[in-house]
Design a protein around this motif. Structure first.
Motif, PDB file in Angstrom:
ATOM      1  N   HIS A 113      -0.197  -7.424  40.335  1.00 62.11           N
ATOM      2  CA  HIS A 113       0.466  -7.915  39.121  1.00 62.11           C
ATOM      3  C   HIS A 113       0.395  -9.438  38.990  1.00 62.11           C
ATOM      4  N   ALA A 114      -0.103 -10.104  40.015  1.00 57.65           N
ATOM      5  CA  ALA A 114      -0.178 -11.570  39.989  1.00 57.65           C
ATOM      6  C   ALA A 114      -1.319 -12.025  39.080  1.00 57.65           C
ATOM      7  N   SER A 115      -1.127 -13.159  38.421  1.00 58.88           N
ATOM      8  CA  SER A 115      -2.171 -13.727  37.572  1.00 58.88           C
ATOM      9  C   SER A 115      -3.358 -14.161  38.424  1.00 58.88           C
ATOM     10  N   ASN A 116      -4.519 -14.195  37.808  1.00 58.24           N
ATOM     11  CA  ASN A 116      -5.724 -14.582  38.542  1.00 58.24           C
ATOM     12  C   ASN A 116      -5.603 -15.976  39.149  1.00 58.24           C
ATOM     13  N   HIS A 139      -8.019 -22.064  33.374  1.00 60.90           N
ATOM     14  CA  HIS A 139      -7.895 -23.095  34.398  1.00 60.90           C
ATOM     15  C   HIS A 139      -7.257 -24.361  33.821  1.00 60.90           C
ATOM     16  N   GLN A 140      -7.725 -24.764  32.640  1.00 60.51           N
ATOM     17  CA  GLN A 140      -7.196 -25.971  32.009  1.00 60.51           C
ATOM     18  C   GLN A 140      -5.721 -25.815  31.660  1.00 60.51           C
ATOM     19  N   MET A 141      -5.360 -24.657  31.110  1.00 65.65           N
ATOM     20  CA  MET A 141      -3.972 -24.395  30.739  1.00 65.65           C
ATOM     21  C   MET A 141      -3.059 -24.464  31.958  1.00 65.65           C
ATOM     22  N   ILE A 201      -2.953 -17.471  40.109  1.00 65.30           N
ATOM     23  CA  ILE A 201      -2.021 -17.428  41.232  1.00 65.30           C
ATOM     24  C   ILE A 201      -2.728 -16.880  42.472  1.00 65.30           C
ATOM     25  N   CYS A 202      -3.602 -15.904  42.278  1.00 65.33           N
ATOM     26  CA  CYS A 202      -4.377 -15.365  43.398  1.00 65.33           C
ATOM     27  C   CYS A 202      -5.295 -16.438  43.987  1.00 65.33           C
ATOM     28  N   VAL A 203      -5.911 -17.235  43.118  1.00 67.06           N
ATOM     29  CA  VAL A 203      -6.774 -18.319  43.578  1.00 67.06           C
ATOM     30  C   VAL A 203      -5.960 -19.357  44.353  1.00 67.06           C
ATOM     31  N   ALA A 204      -4.783 -19.686  43.816  1.00 67.93           N
ATOM     32  CA  ALA A 204      -3.921 -20.677  44.474  1.00 67.93           C
ATOM     33  C   ALA A 204      -3.483 -20.183  45.853  1.00 67.93           C
ATOM     34  N   ALA A 205      -3.134 -18.893  45.945  1.00 67.26           N
ATOM     35  CA  ALA A 205      -2.718 -18.324  47.228  1.00 67.26           C
ATOM     36  C   ALA A 205      -3.867 -18.352  48.224  1.00 67.26           C
ATOM     37  N   GLN A 206      -5.077 -18.065  47.736  1.00 66.64           N
ATOM     38  CA  GLN A 206      -6.251 -18.096  48.616  1.00 66.64           C
ATOM     39  C   GLN A 206      -6.519 -19.514  49.112  1.00 66.64           C
ATOM     40  N   HIS A 238      -9.992 -25.635  46.859  1.00 62.51           N
ATOM     41  CA  HIS A 238      -9.886 -24.987  45.559  1.00 62.51           C
ATOM     42  C   HIS A 238     -11.205 -24.313  45.190  1.00 62.51           C
ATOM     43  N   GLU A 239     -12.313 -25.017  45.385  1.00 59.35           N
ATOM     44  CA  GLU A 239     -13.624 -24.460  45.062  1.00 59.35           C
ATOM     45  C   GLU A 239     -13.970 -23.275  45.965  1.00 59.35           C
ATOM     46  N   LYS A 240     -13.637 -23.385  47.244  1.00 55.97           N
ATOM     47  CA  LYS A 240     -13.882 -22.272  48.175  1.00 55.97           C
ATOM     48  C   LYS A 240     -13.053 -21.054  47.782  1.00 55.97           C
ATOM     49  N   ALA A 241     -11.799 -21.295  47.394  1.00 57.70           N
ATOM     50  CA  ALA A 241     -10.905 -20.199  47.014  1.00 57.70           C
ATOM     51  C   ALA A 241     -11.430 -19.478  45.777  1.00 57.70           C
ATOM     52  N   ILE A 242     -11.903 -20.239  44.801  1.00 59.94           N
ATOM     53  CA  ILE A 242     -12.447 -19.632  43.578  1.00 59.94           C
ATOM     54  C   ILE A 242     -13.619 -18.723  43.916  1.00 59.94           C
ATOM     55  N   GLN A 243     -14.486 -19.173  44.816  1.00 61.36           N
ATOM     56  CA  GLN A 243     -15.650 -18.369  45.195  1.00 61.36           C
ATOM     57  C   GLN A 243     -15.233 -17.110  45.958  1.00 61.36           C
ATOM     58  N   LEU A 244     -14.288 -17.243  46.886  1.00 63.15           N
ATOM     59  CA  LEU A 244     -13.839 -16.081  47.654  1.00 63.15           C
ATOM     60  C   LEU A 244     -13.181 -15.036  46.758  1.00 63.15           C
ATOM     61  N   ILE A 245     -12.346 -15.507  45.835  1.00 64.11           N
ATOM     62  CA  ILE A 245     -11.685 -14.589  44.912  1.00 64.11           C
ATOM     63  C   ILE A 245     -12.696 -13.941  43.970  1.00 64.11           C
ATOM     64  N   LYS A 246     -13.691 -14.720  43.565  1.00 65.47           N
ATOM     65  CA  LYS A 246     -14.736 -14.199  42.686  1.00 65.47           C
ATOM     66  C   LYS A 246     -15.504 -13.082  43.369  1.00 65.47           C
ATOM     67  N   ASP A 247     -15.721 -13.220  44.678  1.00 62.64           N
ATOM     68  CA  ASP A 247     -16.412 -12.180  45.449  1.00 62.64           C
ATOM     69  C   ASP A 247     -15.624 -10.876  45.465  1.00 62.64           C
ATOM     70  N   ASN A 248     -14.306 -10.984  45.220  1.00 63.12           N
ATOM     71  CA  ASN A 248     -13.450  -9.792  45.167  1.00 63.12           C
ATOM     72  C   ASN A 248     -13.245  -9.288  43.738  1.00 63.12           C
ATOM     73  N   GLY A 249     -14.045  -9.818  42.821  1.00 59.68           N
ATOM     74  CA  GLY A 249     -13.983  -9.339  41.443  1.00 59.68           C
ATOM     75  C   GLY A 249     -12.940 -10.015  40.568  1.00 59.68           C
ATOM     76  N   ILE A 250     -12.384 -11.132  41.025  1.00 61.59           N
ATOM     77  CA  ILE A 250     -11.373 -11.858  40.246  1.00 61.59           C
ATOM     78  C   ILE A 250     -11.926 -13.228  39.869  1.00 61.59           C
ATOM     79  N   SER A 251     -11.811 -13.568  38.603  1.00 64.16           N
ATOM     80  CA  SER A 251     -12.315 -14.867  38.159  1.00 64.16           C
ATOM     81  C   SER A 251     -11.385 -15.458  37.113  1.00 64.16           C
ATOM     82  N   ILE A 252     -11.475 -16.768  36.945  1.00 63.29           N
ATOM     83  CA  ILE A 252     -10.695 -17.447  35.909  1.00 63.29           C
ATOM     84  C   ILE A 252     -11.659 -18.255  35.044  1.00 63.29           C
TER      85      ILE A 252
END
Length: 307
Positions: free
Chosen positions: A213-216, A75-77, A218-223, A56-70
């Motif tokens: 169109h996917a939520s941020n 995250h809590q919701m 969801i992109c993190v989860a897919a990663q 999960h932490e690795k995915a967040i960082q990889l997605i963040k490198d692509n300009g997507i963040s949560i």
């Protein structure tokens, strides 16, 4: 305590009912239920939790490198959705009062005539349990809303944003449904299906990750799922039987690897691996065998027959 009636929801509360709780309490309670369900294998649960957190932490960082963040609130919701969904299903299942209320709401809606009339519970040890639980919740969305608004079940009430996310999660989990159903079948040879199914799953997750169109979240989860999948895909390369089973499959052969992006050099290495396996497994010592009794075997290589 004497029974009394909650005016807004018309749910009769008796001594067996819980006091009103907020979302945090609902999540905490459901987490405790899940922890108890894994008490027989605490080591595995601990390992899985650590692995999930790491990916999960690795995915967040990889997605963040692509300009997507949560952000923290998003995250809590998101993390509250499954505990709330599974928690409500458990409450309705365990309480006669709530079950009667749920049944009454379902019967009052003609849309549900002749359809299943239960909220599926989450069972951690069952295939596709999360999907079934979530699908049931979405199917009975209007009933669930009526059941959880303005009552002691408000802690299980999903916001509109959570409902939208739940539907996105359902679409992603559907990618795993046929995969898990196939590999949970009994007495079916599945080795030859392992690599093709893993690649199909990878393509589906990549499509989700790249969906604008996917939520941020969801992109993190897919990663994160892709990171886990990559781990197992690498493991299949270490086991020759997966390669051999595809090469010797009449409707796949070496062509399957070419069609799925393997390089010419990789295909040559796979071919060498299969030939080596055949010689070591089936070709007996030359001094103790003759040409007359040597087995005739056709390998299903394109334009290639091995005698």
């Amino acid at each position: 305590m004497d029974p009394h009636t909650i005016a807004e929801s018309e749910i009769i509360v008796d001594s067996g009912d819980e006091l009103p709780m907020d979302s945090e309490q609902a999540v905490s309670e459901e987490a405790e239920v899940n922890l108890n369900s894994f008490s027989e294998d605490d080591g595995k649960e601990l390992h899985d939790n650590i692995a999930v957190k790491t990916f999960h932490e690795k995915a967040i960082q990889l997605i963040k490198d692509n300009g997507i963040s949560i952000d923290a609130s998003e995250h809590q919701m998101t993390m509250q959705i499954f505990p709330q969904v599974a928690g409500l299903a458990c409450k309705v299942h365990d309480s006669t009062t709530l079950k009667e209320k749920f049944d009454a709401l379902v019967l009052a809606d003609p849309e549900f005539k002749g359809t299943p009339k239960v909220l599926e519970q989450q069972a951690p040890t069952h295939w596709n349990s999360d999907l079934n639980c979530l699908q049931s919740h979405i199917y009975f969305q209007e009933v669930v809303k009526q059941l959880t608004v303005g009552s002691d079940l408000k802690g299980f009430h999903l916001s509109e944003e959570q409902w939208n996310l739940a539907q996105e999660v359902e679409e992603v989990l559907l990618l795993f449904e046929s995969f898990t159903l196939l590999f949970s079948m009994k007495d079916v040879p599945l080795v030859v299906e392992a690599l093709p199914e893993l690649e199909n799953l990878e393509l589906g997750l990549l499509a989700v990750q790249k969906d604008e169109h996917a939520s941020n979240v969801i992109c993190v989860a897919a990663q994160a799922a892709l990171l886990v999948l990559d781990k197992y895909s690498v493991s299949t390369n270490d086991c020759e039987v997966y390669l051999i089973s595809i090469v010797t499959c009449p409707d796949r052969k070496l062509k399957w690897f070419k069609d799925h992006g393997r390089t010419t050099q990789q295909i040559k290495e796979i071919k060498k691996t299969v030939i080596k396996w055949w010689k070591e497994t089936y070709i007996s010592d030359k001094s103790s065998s003759s040409q007359s009794n040597k087995p005739l075997v056709f390998f299903y290589f394109p334009k290639f027959i091995y005698y």
